[in-house]
Design an enzyme around this catalytic site. Structure first.
Site, PDB file in Angstrom:
ATOM      1  N   GLU A  29     111.985  47.150 -31.188  1.00 34.47           N
ATOM      2  CA  GLU A  29     111.747  47.882 -30.448  1.00 34.47           C
ATOM      3  C   GLU A  29     111.478  48.602 -29.468  1.00 34.47           C
ATOM      4  O   GLU A  29     110.101  49.224 -30.033  1.00 34.47           O
ATOM      5  CB  GLU A  29     112.860  49.320 -31.291  1.00 34.47           C
ATOM      6  CG  GLU A  29     113.882  48.641 -32.692  1.00 34.47           C
ATOM      7  CD  GLU A  29     114.755  49.763 -33.153  1.00 34.47           C
ATOM      8  OE1 GLU A  29     113.379  50.921 -32.912  1.00 34.47           O
ATOM      9  OE2 GLU A  29     115.439  49.079 -34.342  1.00 34.47           O
ATOM     10  N   LEU A  58     118.404  48.387 -31.539  1.00 30.55           N
ATOM     11  CA  LEU A  58     118.130  49.488 -32.015  1.00 30.55           C
ATOM     12  C   LEU A  58     118.673  48.913 -33.739  1.00 30.55           C
ATOM     13  O   LEU A  58     119.718  49.225 -34.283  1.00 30.55           O
ATOM     14  CB  LEU A  58     118.317  50.730 -31.908  1.00 30.55           C
ATOM     15  CG  LEU A  58     117.458  51.856 -30.563  1.00 30.55           C
ATOM     16  CD1 LEU A  58     117.645  52.490 -30.184  1.00 30.55           C
ATOM     17  CD2 LEU A  58     116.230  51.525 -30.932  1.00 30.55           C
ATOM     18  N   ALA A  59     118.249  48.418 -34.281  1.00 25.31           N
ATOM     19  CA  ALA A  59     119.333  47.716 -35.561  1.00 25.31           C
ATOM     20  C   ALA A  59     118.165  47.297 -36.668  1.00 25.31           C
ATOM     21  O   ALA A  59     118.043  45.501 -35.975  1.00 25.31           O
ATOM     22  CB  ALA A  59     120.238  46.551 -34.918  1.00 25.31           C
ATOM     23  N   GLU A  60     117.420  46.971 -37.331  1.00 21.03           N
ATOM     24  CA  GLU A  60     116.475  46.467 -38.023  1.00 21.03           C
ATOM     25  C   GLU A  60     116.528  45.501 -38.786  1.00 21.03           C
ATOM     26  O   GLU A  60     116.981  45.209 -38.805  1.00 21.03           O
ATOM     27  CB  GLU A  60     115.863  48.265 -38.473  1.00 21.03           C
ATOM     28  CG  GLU A  60     114.792  48.692 -38.382  1.00 21.03           C
ATOM     29  CD  GLU A  60     115.846  50.202 -37.224  1.00 21.03           C
ATOM     30  OE1 GLU A  60     115.388  50.915 -36.625  1.00 21.03           O
ATOM     31  OE2 GLU A  60     117.218  50.107 -37.728  1.00 21.03           O
ATOM     32  N   GLY A  85     109.672  54.931 -41.701  1.00 16.80           N
ATOM     33  CA  GLY A  85     111.432  55.642 -42.443  1.00 16.80           C
ATOM     34  C   GLY A  85     112.768  55.167 -41.840  1.00 16.80           C
ATOM     35  O   GLY A  85     113.709  54.952 -42.320  1.00 16.80           O
ATOM     36  N   PHE A  86     112.271  54.084 -40.922  1.00 18.61           N
ATOM     37  CA  PHE A  86     113.354  53.312 -40.402  1.00 18.61           C
ATOM     38  C   PHE A  86     113.705  51.693 -41.457  1.00 18.61           C
ATOM     39  O   PHE A  86     114.590  51.087 -40.309  1.00 18.61           O
ATOM     40  CB  PHE A  86     112.658  53.222 -38.347  1.00 18.61           C
ATOM     41  CG  PHE A  86     112.915  54.466 -37.879  1.00 18.61           C
ATOM     42  CD1 PHE A  86     113.544  56.080 -38.360  1.00 18.61           C
ATOM     43  CD2 PHE A  86     112.648  54.193 -36.825  1.00 18.61           C
ATOM     44  CE1 PHE A  86     112.784  56.750 -37.754  1.00 18.61           C
ATOM     45  CE2 PHE A  86     112.358  55.750 -35.582  1.00 18.61           C
ATOM     46  CZ  PHE A  86     112.677  56.200 -36.084  1.00 18.61           C
ATOM     47  N   PRO A  89     116.900  50.893 -43.308  1.00 16.16           N
ATOM     48  CA  PRO A  89     118.273  49.737 -42.822  1.00 16.16           C
ATOM     49  C   PRO A  89     117.684  48.833 -43.684  1.00 16.16           C
ATOM     50  O   PRO A  89     118.883  47.614 -43.563  1.00 16.16           O
ATOM     51  CB  PRO A  89     118.461  50.394 -41.488  1.00 16.16           C
ATOM     52  CG  PRO A  89     118.032  51.606 -41.300  1.00 16.16           C
ATOM     53  CD  PRO A  89     116.921  51.612 -41.920  1.00 16.16           C
ATOM     54  N   HIS A 129     109.875  59.208 -40.049  1.00 16.53           N
ATOM     55  CA  HIS A 129     108.906  59.465 -39.463  1.00 16.53           C
ATOM     56  C   HIS A 129     106.881  59.622 -39.878  1.00 16.53           C
ATOM     57  O   HIS A 129     106.400  58.983 -39.530  1.00 16.53           O
ATOM     58  CB  HIS A 129     108.266  60.195 -38.135  1.00 16.53           C
ATOM     59  CG  HIS A 129     109.652  60.067 -36.967  1.00 16.53           C
ATOM     60  ND1 HIS A 129     111.282  60.571 -37.483  1.00 16.53           N
ATOM     61  CD2 HIS A 129     109.269  58.750 -35.979  1.00 16.53           C
ATOM     62  CE1 HIS A 129     111.526  60.319 -36.787  1.00 16.53           C
ATOM     63  NE2 HIS A 129     110.885  59.462 -35.764  1.00 16.53           N
TER      64      HIS A 129
END
Length: 325
Positions: A29, A58-60, A85-86, A89, A129
């Protein structure tokens, strides 16, 4: 030798890998036109094009799933997860698919992909984060998990990760991105990918750490020297596989071990290392292995993160407790 920040060193390592192998592609991203939120990929899309430095949605989960398919087709994808932290998913894709493919195919299918994760706290960020999820990935068989602590390792380890035929989780300590050091960009990697390093020699106690805590441990060792204590600092570098031999060898000389990491102490890396070293060095230990880390609580707001994060005083307190036995 070239003076580089950690961020610029990783950028230079990515550039060299892309120049050496046209199958290396970057995904993430805002990594292209923006160059990433920490500017680690700055300038790479301009020089290598949008087909090799890909700005993703935006799609891990989608990023990792797409990279998995590319790896199966012979590419060497390098994915950036914007913040630690992302990654969750994509946790299912990583642990149930990426980590399993080589074993599922009895070794006939390679999975050469790197998942870069800026990790840890210390930058005053909001929730999700500032995580330290290394233990979650190290617990998953089939993944290599590594953590660089300085520009030289950032430059060389990212290239070694890309060259690996196993999937690599590559943790980058975000609060160290701007620290500078000399990097030999024209030489060869100073050590194998899966080996720890002695960051500072000593004789009285071993501090073992990785990523952002290596600098904290070096500062603690310098402070302890004024009290007549000689502290050895081991930069773990690799979390899975864990270089227990290097730590055990150090403890065999010093007789004491304190393990330091940002992640919570509870069920953390320090517990595994403490158990392994106790098994190997039981008759050499002058004190029990001690651990310093975060608290078993969600990462706090930025106003109090300095209380949460291990600092110089907490490391030195553990050193004092180890010498008190």
């Amino acid at each position: 030798m070239t003076q580089l920040t950690l961020a610029k060193a990783i950028n230079a390592g990515l550039r060299r890998a892309m120049e050496s192998d046209p199958k290396v592609v970057l995904m993430g991203e805002d990594i292209g036109k923006l160059g990433g939120v920490f500017r680690v990929t700055d300038g790479l899309q301009k020089d290598f094009g949008e087909d090799r430095v890909i700005d993703t949605p935006l799609a891990e989960s989608g990023i990792i799933g797409t990279a998995l398919g590319l790896a199966l087709r012979g590419f060497r994808p390098v994915c950036e997860i914007q913040f630690d932290g992302f990654v969750f998913p994509a946790f299912d894709q990583i642990t149930t698919q990426v980590a399993k493919f080589r074993a599922r195919s009895f070794g006939t299918v390679k999975m050469p992909m790197v998942i870069r994760i800026p990790s840890g706290g210390g930058i005053g960020a909001v929730e999700h984060h500032s995580e330290s999820p290394e233990a979650l990935f190290a617990h998953t068989a089939g993944l290599r998990v590594v953590s660089c602590s300085n520009p030289a390792d950032g430059y060389w380890m990212i290239q070694q990760a890309i060259q690996s035929d196993d999937p690599v989780i590559f943790f980058e300590p975000k609060r160290r991105y701007w620290e500078k050091a000399e990097v030999d960009v024209d030489g060869e990697a100073p050590r194998p990918f899966d080996r720890a390093a002695i960051a500072r020699p000593g004789t009285d106690l071993t501090l073992a750490a990785h990523g952002p805590m290596v600098r904290t441990c070096l500062d603690a060792a310098a402070a302890a020297e004024s009290e007549g204590r000689s502290i050895e600092v081991v930069d773990l570098r690799t979390i899975s596989p864990l270089d227990v031999d290097a730590v055990a060898e150090s403890v065999g000389r010093t007789g004491r071990l304190v393990v330091v990491h940002e992640a919570p102490v509870f069920f953390g890396l320090g517990a595994e290392l403490a158990a392994k070293v106790t098994e190997r060095c039981f008759y050499r230990l002058e004190a029990p292995v001690l651990r310093v880390g975060g608290f078993h609580a969600p990462y706090p707001p930025s106003r109090v993160e300095e209380i949460y994060l291990p600092d110089l005083d907490r490391v030195l307190d553990a050193v004092d407790r180890a010498f008190a036995y």
